[in-house]
Design a protein around this motif. Structure first.
Motif: not given
Length: 454
Positions: A110-127
């Motif tokens: 849960i502590i890492d959840k926002p970091i993972v979510a932000e990176e995943l969001k940007w991966k989807n945007v750039l794709d």
């Protein structure tokens, strides 16, 4: 009734990706980091600031490392034997021990959840935007990405974002070997002959100047620990002097390239320099031309914007005989890379690569807003002293947030640019030997009226 939720340790790799994608699109209502003393049930960790809603069913995830998130390979569960040994040592039931371990794993994830979510969001945007770069959908890309990028780009995603959003990855695939060819050509030229046919370079060649400036180039680091290689900096600047011998090299370019090398590979930095020097909406090439007419236009616009948004401060500076060019020239010519902390500079460039010159002027106004209260009480000498040390004292995140509150519009920049062009009589035809030149403004309507700098 909805189907029962499965714990993360029960999910397959494809299911895990689906769960992570939901994280990117959903608000983090279960995260409290403001030091609040409120309690939501028993599932709370006050030392880390993490609170779990008592209305939320406890989902016990399996431990996921930073590498396994990308590859979707989870780490195996703790084996039964370990739990049994722990139970014997503590006197607890083995099932209780396993529950406690899983609860700790839950909190860690849960502590890492926002970091993972932000990176995943940007991966989807750039794709999504990557296939559209360089097409007629540029305005769509700007509208799609600029609001995301204003909120902040994860440091881990900056390299990919910069090369994708500017088309550098596509250029590198299309022009393989060009960078290496420019380097070979630079190395083959005698340093006594210079790199341009202009006689004024005969006593101080471009290559020698690059070597001198490279050795004394440094960036203002703050929280970031990123560095750059001076060897790579020298090579990139030498290669560009061959790619564009008409400009060759000008002081200020070294700080821009050094910033690129703090995040990109050597060849990526070279091609990003090519893009921002020659393509819209950047056109830094106009700043480094021989007559520097692009720089004069930039300073004219900056001074007019200061009068428009900070009339009281502008009048005070005028009374004290302090002109904007006395302190903003270095800021704007190097796009803040030579004076400000890297954490602020990187955020400026994140937005600049998407929105263009409006970001540069908006950041300048944000800095003036931050300093206005102090400057209004200072005299000439104290104003210059304050502004000389001002860049090292600013907080990048604060400045960028304050700049977004300023009502700067593209039409404001366009008006001052038109006024400059009329007064300078610079709506002239472009030289046929020059690369395509476009306006540094965000409006396409100004592209036919850009200053002739060569």
């Amino acid at each position: 009734p909805p189907p029962p939720r499965r714990a993360y340790h029960q999910l397959e790799a494809s299911d895990l990706m689906y769960e992570l994608s939901k994280i990117a699109d959903s608000p983090h209502e279960n995260f409290v980091d403001d030091g609040s003393e409120s309690k939501l049930g028993d599932e709370s960790d006050h030392s880390s600031g993490v609170l779990l809603s008592e209305e939320e069913d406890l989902v016990i995830p399996r431990r996921v490392t930073s590498t396994s998130v990308c590859s979707l390979e989870t780490v195996p569960e703790e084996d039964e034997e370990h739990a049994h040994e722990e139970a014997q040592m503590t006197g607890k039931n083995s099932s209780v021990v396993k529950d406690e371990e899983r609860r700790m794993e839950d909190i860690e994830l849960i502590i890492d959840k926002p970091i993972v979510a932000e990176e995943l969001k940007w991966k989807n945007v750039l794709d999504k935007v990557s296939p559209l770069v360089g097409t007629s959908s540029s305005s769509y890309i700007q509208d799609k990405v600029k609001h995301h990028i204003r909120k902040g780009l994860p440091d881990s995603m900056r390299q990919r974002a910069w090369v994708v959003l500017t088309g550098v990855d596509r250029i590198m695939n299309e022009r393989k070997g060009v960078y290496q060819g420019m380097l070979r050509h630079a190395n083959s030229i005698s340093q006594t002959s210079g790199l341009t046919p202009n006689d004024k370079y005969s006593n101080r060649t471009v290559l020698n100047q690059i070597d001198k400036d490279t050795d004394r180039t440094s960036l203002k680091h703050s929280s970031s620990e990123r560095t750059f290689s001076r060897r790579e900096l020298r090579r990139v600047l030498r290669a560009y002097s061959q790619f564009d011998p008409e400009v060759g090299y000008c002081q200020g370019m070294n700080y821009i390239v050094a910033t690129f090398l703090s995040f990109l590979s050597e060849e990526e930095a070279f091609w990003l320099l090519v893009v921002v020097m020659n393509e819209e909406p950047y056109n830094l090439r106009e700043l480094f031309s021989e007559d520097m007419s692009g720089t004069h236009e930039m300073l004219y616009i900056a001074e007019k914007l200061m009068k428009q948004f900070f009339p009281k401060l502008s009048k005070h500076l005028q009374r004290e005989e302090v002109r904007a060019s006395m302190f903003v020239t270095q800021w704007l010519m190097t796009l803040y890379t030579s004076s400000f902390p890297l954490d602020m500079v990187s955020r400026v460039w994140d937005s600049f690569l998407v929105e263009g010159w409006k970001v540069v002027y908006r950041t300048m106004l944000g800095l003036m807003k931050h300093a206005e209260g102090t400057l209004l009480h200072l005299s000439f000498e104290h104003i210059l002293h304050y502004l000389s040390s001002f860049p090292g004292k600013v907080d990048g995140q604060t400045i960028m947030q304050e700049s977004l509150k300023i009502g700067l519009k593209t039409k404001h920049i366009q008006k001052h640019a038109n006024d400059w062009q009329r007064s300078a009589g610079s709506c002239s035809q472009e030289s046929s030997s020059s690369p395509k030149k476009v306006s540094r403004l965000d409006s396409a309507t100004l592209s036919t009226c850009s200053t002739s700098t060569r």
